[in-house]
Design an enzyme around this catalytic site. Sequence first.
Site, PDB file in Angstrom:
ATOM      1  N   ASP A  86     -32.318 -46.504  -3.385  1.00 28.63           N
ATOM      2  CA  ASP A  86     -32.578 -45.111  -3.041  1.00 28.63           C
ATOM      3  C   ASP A  86     -31.187 -44.499  -2.837  1.00 28.63           C
ATOM      4  O   ASP A  86     -30.468 -44.877  -1.915  1.00 28.63           O
ATOM      5  CB  ASP A  86     -33.413 -45.056  -1.759  1.00 28.63           C
ATOM      6  CG  ASP A  86     -33.642 -43.626  -1.297  1.00 28.63           C
ATOM      7  OD1 ASP A  86     -32.843 -42.738  -1.702  1.00 28.63           O
ATOM      8  OD2 ASP A  86     -34.587 -43.395  -0.541  1.00 28.63           O
ATOM      9  N   LEU A  87     -30.825 -43.576  -3.700  1.00 25.72           N
ATOM     10  CA  LEU A  87     -29.422 -43.138  -3.731  1.00 25.72           C
ATOM     11  C   LEU A  87     -29.003 -42.350  -2.494  1.00 25.72           C
ATOM     12  O   LEU A  87     -27.823 -42.052  -2.321  1.00 25.72           O
ATOM     13  CB  LEU A  87     -29.163 -42.324  -5.005  1.00 25.72           C
ATOM     14  CG  LEU A  87     -29.328 -43.135  -6.303  1.00 25.72           C
ATOM     15  CD1 LEU A  87     -29.008 -42.276  -7.509  1.00 25.72           C
ATOM     16  CD2 LEU A  87     -28.442 -44.376  -6.288  1.00 25.72           C
ATOM     17  N   LYS A 142     -21.702 -35.175 -18.577  1.00 22.30           N
ATOM     18  CA  LYS A 142     -21.993 -33.754 -18.490  1.00 22.30           C
ATOM     19  C   LYS A 142     -23.496 -33.507 -18.341  1.00 22.30           C
ATOM     20  O   LYS A 142     -24.248 -34.401 -18.723  1.00 22.30           O
ATOM     21  CB  LYS A 142     -21.420 -33.022 -19.705  1.00 22.30           C
ATOM     22  CG  LYS A 142     -22.272 -33.096 -20.971  1.00 22.30           C
ATOM     23  CD  LYS A 142     -21.611 -32.360 -22.084  1.00 22.30           C
ATOM     24  CE  LYS A 142     -22.296 -31.053 -22.393  1.00 22.30           C
ATOM     25  NZ  LYS A 142     -23.570 -31.182 -23.128  1.00 22.30           N
ATOM     26  N   HIS A 172     -18.546 -36.687 -24.998  1.00 21.96           N
ATOM     27  CA  HIS A 172     -18.733 -37.761 -25.982  1.00 21.96           C
ATOM     28  C   HIS A 172     -18.118 -37.420 -27.343  1.00 21.96           C
ATOM     29  O   HIS A 172     -17.854 -38.297 -28.140  1.00 21.96           O
ATOM     30  CB  HIS A 172     -20.207 -38.174 -26.099  1.00 21.96           C
ATOM     31  CG  HIS A 172     -21.045 -37.253 -26.920  1.00 21.96           C
ATOM     32  ND1 HIS A 172     -21.572 -36.092 -26.422  1.00 21.96           N
ATOM     33  CD2 HIS A 172     -21.453 -37.308 -28.212  1.00 21.96           C
ATOM     34  CE1 HIS A 172     -22.267 -35.487 -27.369  1.00 21.96           C
ATOM     35  NE2 HIS A 172     -22.213 -36.197 -28.472  1.00 21.96           N
ATOM     36  N   ASP A 229     -23.709 -25.651 -23.087  1.00 20.51           N
ATOM     37  CA  ASP A 229     -24.058 -26.972 -23.614  1.00 20.51           C
ATOM     38  C   ASP A 229     -23.030 -27.484 -24.625  1.00 20.51           C
ATOM     39  O   ASP A 229     -22.755 -28.677 -24.682  1.00 20.51           O
ATOM     40  CB  ASP A 229     -25.448 -26.886 -24.271  1.00 20.51           C
ATOM     41  CG  ASP A 229     -26.036 -28.249 -24.604  1.00 20.51           C
ATOM     42  OD1 ASP A 229     -25.905 -29.161 -23.778  1.00 20.51           O
ATOM     43  OD2 ASP A 229     -26.633 -28.393 -25.698  1.00 20.51           O
ATOM     44  N   HIS A 234     -17.537 -29.440 -25.847  1.00 21.67           N
ATOM     45  CA  HIS A 234     -17.206 -30.028 -27.148  1.00 21.67           C
ATOM     46  C   HIS A 234     -16.345 -29.104 -28.020  1.00 21.67           C
ATOM     47  O   HIS A 234     -15.317 -29.520 -28.556  1.00 21.67           O
ATOM     48  CB  HIS A 234     -18.481 -30.383 -27.923  1.00 21.67           C
ATOM     49  CG  HIS A 234     -19.465 -31.205 -27.139  1.00 21.67           C
ATOM     50  ND1 HIS A 234     -19.079 -32.207 -26.289  1.00 21.67           N
ATOM     51  CD2 HIS A 234     -20.823 -31.166 -27.071  1.00 21.67           C
ATOM     52  CE1 HIS A 234     -20.164 -32.765 -25.745  1.00 21.67           C
ATOM     53  NE2 HIS A 234     -21.231 -32.139 -26.193  1.00 21.67           N
ATOM     54  N   LYS A 334     -28.454 -24.467 -32.537  1.00 13.11           N
ATOM     55  CA  LYS A 334     -29.568 -25.371 -32.839  1.00 13.11           C
ATOM     56  C   LYS A 334     -30.357 -24.747 -33.989  1.00 13.11           C
ATOM     57  O   LYS A 334     -30.356 -23.532 -34.181  1.00 13.11           O
ATOM     58  CB  LYS A 334     -30.505 -25.477 -31.638  1.00 13.11           C
ATOM     59  CG  LYS A 334     -29.832 -26.003 -30.378  1.00 13.11           C
ATOM     60  CD  LYS A 334     -30.090 -27.470 -30.186  1.00 13.11           C
ATOM     61  CE  LYS A 334     -29.499 -27.973 -28.897  1.00 13.11           C
ATOM     62  NZ  LYS A 334     -28.909 -29.303 -29.018  1.00 13.11           N
TER      63      LYS A 334
END
Length: 481
Positions: A86-87, A142, A172, A229, A234, A334
């Site tokens: 449990d964090l 992210k 990434h 995003d 990126h 997108k």
Amino acid sequence: MSFDLVLFGGTGDLAWRKLMPALFQAFRHGKLPAGGRILAVARDARSDDEYRALIQARFVEVESAKRPSDEEFGRFAALLHYRRMDLSQPADYAGLKRWLDGRSADTVVMYLATSPHLFPVVCAQLGAAGLNGAHVRVVLEKPLGHDLASAREINRVVGSAFGEHQALRIDHYLGKPSVQNLSALRFGNALFEPLWRRESIANIQITLAEAIGVGTRGDFYDRTGALRDMVQNHALQLLTMIAMEPPPTHDADAIRDEKLKVLKSLKAFTAESVARDVVRGQYRAGTVDGKAASGYLDEAKVPADSTTETFVALRTEVQNWRWAGVPFFLRTGKRLAARHAQIVVNFRPVPHPIFPGSTRANKLVIKLQPEDGLELHLLAAKGAGQGDWLAPVFLDLDFDKAFAAERVGAYERLLLDAIAGRLNLFVRSDEQEQAWRWIEPVLQAWADDPSPPRPYAAGTWGPPAASAMIARDGCVWDEEQ
Ligand code: BG6
């Protein structure tokens, strides 16, 4: 070198889809240092063997060449362990510490593949439990914040437990071999450097196009949008790699110092320039890859009146001696016509044309995905006779083919770098904050402007306004040439 990799969010989407397949590839390639343990942490109770069985079942979703045989999985599974946590509970971190202290690995990597709202709590608890020694690194995925203030708050909390060199922020894209190749192209070759400046370059176009829609991530995406995003991270990271000065060494900070300077040199947006130089769009129903695709507003978990942008095109400049006046166009979206990431460097035309007919100039096309390659476009004599002197031709390099055996995926590379403590491909907090600082006026201008994003049909290259914006500089997007 022994290592322990603790994967918070060990049953989450990122762990299933990206991290476990990448860790397995690293294992298969013999790159994972011997003596490693991978500890997945999540909320539910399950045994190591139950976790291993879950992972093995998920591998059926991985492309067949990257799937382990039962025998291979058996060897890989010996590295995998599971722990329920449990964090929010200090006692659970004390238990984790006991588990880790049981054998004192040289390096411990805490990979936070959790929802970002848990980053502050996990980092604070790790610090309080003494799980932040010099041999511990923390990897953050992210989205790192929603705006400058929230990004700074995350950095503050992370920074109170971990030093800057212990905090590894993942983008990434930086792990992709094609993106690493940008540095090699610029700083491993003398050929382009004399031309890499305003005197020779007319404009630069960075396109990160996706054919997919928002899929099952409608709720996340609707709170985020394309600017946060893809552009804040990126696309801007690519821009820094194209525009940065040659660093004095290949050390992480030497590189990141130069990238930061580029971010600080970006022309600041005002409400007026946002209206002129930034186009936001949202997809409507259309056809992608020959198949009908629904519009954004019909996607699951997206409100029917959403004004979230699924496309952004913008114009900026890097205000320094090398780049003054050269437009940099960024574009991402997108449900565009194809999955296609590339950087096009358009050179200036010859100063005094002597051949009749062609007005084309040279260009360098750096293909990032799906192909990884380089095209250098030139003009050559066809020899066809009068009035038909020059024809476009190009030199075509395919890095996938040239380096097929050596190529490793982005997550494999980043995980191995995190374990080895190589920081070059991770984003420093000041870079990340500067990127937020730069896009904030755009977020603000959009918040102040009630007009909805411009519609575009799925399967196209975005709203026509994106072409009109770049046409003001006398330019066209690469696919329209
Ligand atoms: C992620 C975004 O960072 O990058 C996704 O959150 C996007 O929306 C993805 O689809 C694109 O990555 P890639 O490697 O498929 O180009």
